[in-house]
Write a protein that holds these residues in place. Sequence first.
Motif, PDB file in Angstrom:
ATOM      1  N   PRO A  59       0.808  -1.210   0.000  1.00 21.13           N
ATOM      2  CA  PRO A  59       0.000   0.000   0.000  1.00 21.13           C
ATOM      3  C   PRO A  59       0.847   1.269   0.000  1.00 21.13           C
ATOM      4  CG  PRO A  59       0.046  -0.948   2.186  1.00 21.13           C
ATOM      5  CD  PRO A  59       0.805  -1.891   1.289  1.00 21.13           C
ATOM      6  N   SER A  60       0.206   2.361  -0.392  1.00 20.43           N
ATOM      7  CA  SER A  60       0.865   3.660  -0.397  1.00 20.43           C
ATOM      8  C   SER A  60      -0.034   4.671   0.311  1.00 20.43           C
ATOM      9  CB  SER A  60       1.161   4.100  -1.830  1.00 20.43           C
ATOM     10  OG  SER A  60      -0.021   4.090  -2.607  1.00 20.43           O
ATOM     11  N   ARG A  61       0.575   5.696   0.894  1.00 24.09           N
ATOM     12  CA  ARG A  61      -0.156   6.723   1.642  1.00 24.09           C
ATOM     13  C   ARG A  61      -0.187   8.007   0.824  1.00 24.09           C
ATOM     14  NH1 ARG A  61       0.358   6.475   7.687  1.00 24.09           N
ATOM     15  NH2 ARG A  61      -1.216   4.966   7.161  1.00 24.09           N
ATOM     16  N   HIS A  62      -1.334   8.687   0.819  1.00 24.20           N
ATOM     17  CA  HIS A  62      -1.506   9.888   0.008  1.00 24.20           C
ATOM     18  C   HIS A  62      -2.218  10.979   0.798  1.00 24.20           C
ATOM     19  CE1 HIS A  62      -0.365   7.527  -3.498  1.00 24.20           C
ATOM     20  NE2 HIS A  62      -1.054   6.567  -2.924  1.00 24.20           N
ATOM     21  N   VAL A  63      -1.856  12.226   0.520  1.00 20.79           N
ATOM     22  CA  VAL A  63      -2.555  13.403   1.043  1.00 20.79           C
ATOM     23  C   VAL A  63      -2.825  14.279  -0.167  1.00 20.79           C
ATOM     24  CG1 VAL A  63      -2.458  15.408   2.552  1.00 20.79           C
ATOM     25  CG2 VAL A  63      -1.349  13.273   3.250  1.00 20.79           C
ATOM     26  N   GLU A  64      -4.104  14.509  -0.453  1.00 19.05           N
ATOM     27  CA  GLU A  64      -4.485  15.275  -1.648  1.00 19.05           C
ATOM     28  C   GLU A  64      -5.338  16.477  -1.247  1.00 19.05           C
ATOM     29  OE1 GLU A  64      -3.366  14.760  -4.612  1.00 19.05           O
ATOM     30  OE2 GLU A  64      -2.353  12.862  -4.152  1.00 19.05           O
ATOM     31  N   PRO A  65      -5.006  17.670  -1.772  1.00 19.42           N
ATOM     32  CA  PRO A  65      -5.827  18.854  -1.483  1.00 19.42           C
ATOM     33  C   PRO A  65      -7.107  18.828  -2.315  1.00 19.42           C
ATOM     34  CG  PRO A  65      -4.033  19.426  -2.960  1.00 19.42           C
ATOM     35  CD  PRO A  65      -3.835  17.988  -2.584  1.00 19.42           C
ATOM     36  N   LEU A  66      -8.190  19.313  -1.728  1.00 19.50           N
ATOM     37  CA  LEU A  66      -9.466  19.394  -2.417  1.00 19.50           C
ATOM     38  C   LEU A  66     -10.041  20.785  -2.201  1.00 19.50           C
ATOM     39  CD1 LEU A  66     -11.762  18.008  -3.990  1.00 19.50           C
ATOM     40  CD2 LEU A  66     -12.674  17.242  -1.780  1.00 19.50           C
ATOM     41  N   ARG A  67     -10.304  21.509  -3.288  1.00 21.69           N
ATOM     42  CA  ARG A  67     -10.888  22.851  -3.212  1.00 21.69           C
ATOM     43  C   ARG A  67     -12.361  22.741  -2.833  1.00 21.69           C
ATOM     44  NH1 ARG A  67      -7.812  26.931  -2.943  1.00 21.69           N
ATOM     45  NH2 ARG A  67      -9.260  28.223  -4.066  1.00 21.69           N
ATOM     46  N   THR A  68     -12.823  23.686  -2.008  1.00 25.11           N
ATOM     47  CA  THR A  68     -14.217  23.694  -1.573  1.00 25.11           C
ATOM     48  C   THR A  68     -14.825  25.068  -1.804  1.00 25.11           C
ATOM     49  OG1 THR A  68     -13.631  24.311   0.698  1.00 25.11           O
ATOM     50  CG2 THR A  68     -13.774  21.953   0.196  1.00 25.11           C
ATOM     51  N   VAL A  69     -16.152  25.131  -1.893  1.00 27.66           N
ATOM     52  CA  VAL A  69     -16.853  26.405  -2.075  1.00 27.66           C
ATOM     53  C   VAL A  69     -17.282  27.010  -0.742  1.00 27.66           C
ATOM     54  CG1 VAL A  69     -17.645  25.841  -4.398  1.00 27.66           C
ATOM     55  CG2 VAL A  69     -19.084  25.251  -2.432  1.00 27.66           C
ATOM     56  N   ALA A  70     -17.177  26.227   0.327  1.00 28.05           N
ATOM     57  CA  ALA A  70     -17.486  26.684   1.686  1.00 28.05           C
ATOM     58  C   ALA A  70     -16.657  25.823   2.646  1.00 28.05           C
ATOM     59  CB  ALA A  70     -18.976  26.528   1.983  1.00 28.05           C
ATOM     60  N   ARG A  71     -16.658  26.200   3.908  1.00 28.09           N
ATOM     61  CA  ARG A  71     -15.859  25.460   4.882  1.00 28.09           C
ATOM     62  C   ARG A  71     -16.371  24.021   5.025  1.00 28.09           C
ATOM     63  NH1 ARG A  71     -11.948  26.959   7.939  1.00 28.09           N
ATOM     64  NH2 ARG A  71     -11.362  25.814   9.801  1.00 28.09           N
ATOM     65  N   ALA A  72     -15.481  23.090   4.854  1.00 28.19           N
ATOM     66  CA  ALA A  72     -15.826  21.671   4.973  1.00 28.19           C
ATOM     67  C   ALA A  72     -15.650  21.214   6.410  1.00 28.19           C
ATOM     68  CB  ALA A  72     -14.940  20.841   4.059  1.00 28.19           C
ATOM     69  N   THR A  73     -16.389  20.193   6.786  1.00 32.03           N
ATOM     70  CA  THR A  73     -16.191  19.558   8.083  1.00 32.03           C
ATOM     71  C   THR A  73     -15.679  18.132   7.935  1.00 32.03           C
ATOM     72  OG1 THR A  73     -18.502  18.858   8.133  1.00 32.03           O
ATOM     73  CG2 THR A  73     -17.956  20.955   9.214  1.00 32.03           C
ATOM     74  N   THR A  74     -15.605  17.664   6.709  1.00 30.51           N
ATOM     75  CA  THR A  74     -15.041  16.339   6.446  1.00 30.51           C
ATOM     76  C   THR A  74     -14.591  16.245   4.994  1.00 30.51           C
ATOM     77  OG1 THR A  74     -15.380  13.960   6.692  1.00 30.51           O
ATOM     78  CG2 THR A  74     -17.210  15.199   5.799  1.00 30.51           C
ATOM     79  N   GLY A  75     -13.657  15.365   4.743  1.00 32.05           N
ATOM     80  CA  GLY A  75     -13.201  15.061   3.390  1.00 32.05           C
ATOM     81  C   GLY A  75     -12.882  13.584   3.312  1.00 32.05           C
ATOM     82  N   TYR A  76     -13.210  12.950   2.184  1.00 36.28           N
ATOM     83  CA  TYR A  76     -13.027  11.509   2.081  1.00 36.28           C
ATOM     84  C   TYR A  76     -12.909  11.072   0.618  1.00 36.28           C
ATOM     85  CZ  TYR A  76     -17.999  11.476   0.919  1.00 36.28           C
ATOM     86  OH  TYR A  76     -19.188  11.708   0.330  1.00 36.28           O
ATOM     87  N   VAL A  77     -12.401   9.866   0.435  1.00 38.68           N
ATOM     88  CA  VAL A  77     -12.364   9.225  -0.885  1.00 38.68           C
ATOM     89  C   VAL A  77     -13.667   8.459  -1.043  1.00 38.68           C
ATOM     90  CG1 VAL A  77     -11.207   7.533  -2.328  1.00 38.68           C
ATOM     91  CG2 VAL A  77      -9.858   9.030  -0.853  1.00 38.68           C
ATOM     92  N   ASP A  78     -14.360   8.697  -2.147  1.00 35.61           N
ATOM     93  CA  ASP A  78     -15.626   8.011  -2.401  1.00 35.61           C
ATOM     94  C   ASP A  78     -15.409   6.711  -3.177  1.00 35.61           C
ATOM     95  OD1 ASP A  78     -18.469   7.810  -2.259  1.00 35.61           O
ATOM     96  OD2 ASP A  78     -18.566   8.446  -4.355  1.00 35.61           O
ATOM     97  N   THR A  79     -14.641   6.783  -4.273  1.00 34.61           N
ATOM     98  CA  THR A  79     -14.362   5.608  -5.083  1.00 34.61           C
ATOM     99  C   THR A  79     -12.964   5.696  -5.671  1.00 34.61           C
ATOM    100  OG1 THR A  79     -15.242   6.587  -7.109  1.00 34.61           O
ATOM    101  CG2 THR A  79     -16.789   5.304  -5.777  1.00 34.61           C
TER     102      THR A  79
END
Length: 123
Positions: free
Chosen positions: A98-118
Amino acid sequence: MSTTTTTSTSNTKWWVVGGIGVTVMVVLAVWFGMSATVGKVHWYNTGFEVVSDEQVDVRFDLRRDPTRAVECDLHALDDKHARVGTGSVVVAPGEESPSRHVEPLRTVARATTGYVDTCSYVD
């Protein structure tokens, strides 16, 4: 006495047949389970960090064939569970799994969670 011996032999025969049947079914279940997951992409959401009102960093581990590229869909939700960010990232072939990743995700408002869906192979 002859009847008792015949009944005992008959019961033993059915226990052996039943045991063989159960063993065959267990082997088939394990085989089907393994064949359904071998070579598939697996991801594990390991966390997120809200960087600002416009960005959340999504952390995840990826288990896959390291010789193939993978595309993952990322989502961010606000406190009302509304989607405030969505995007995708392509993870290039790598050296290990396995490999570990940290990816930035732009949002239109303040997020309270972020996750990989598929995640799926790019082919």
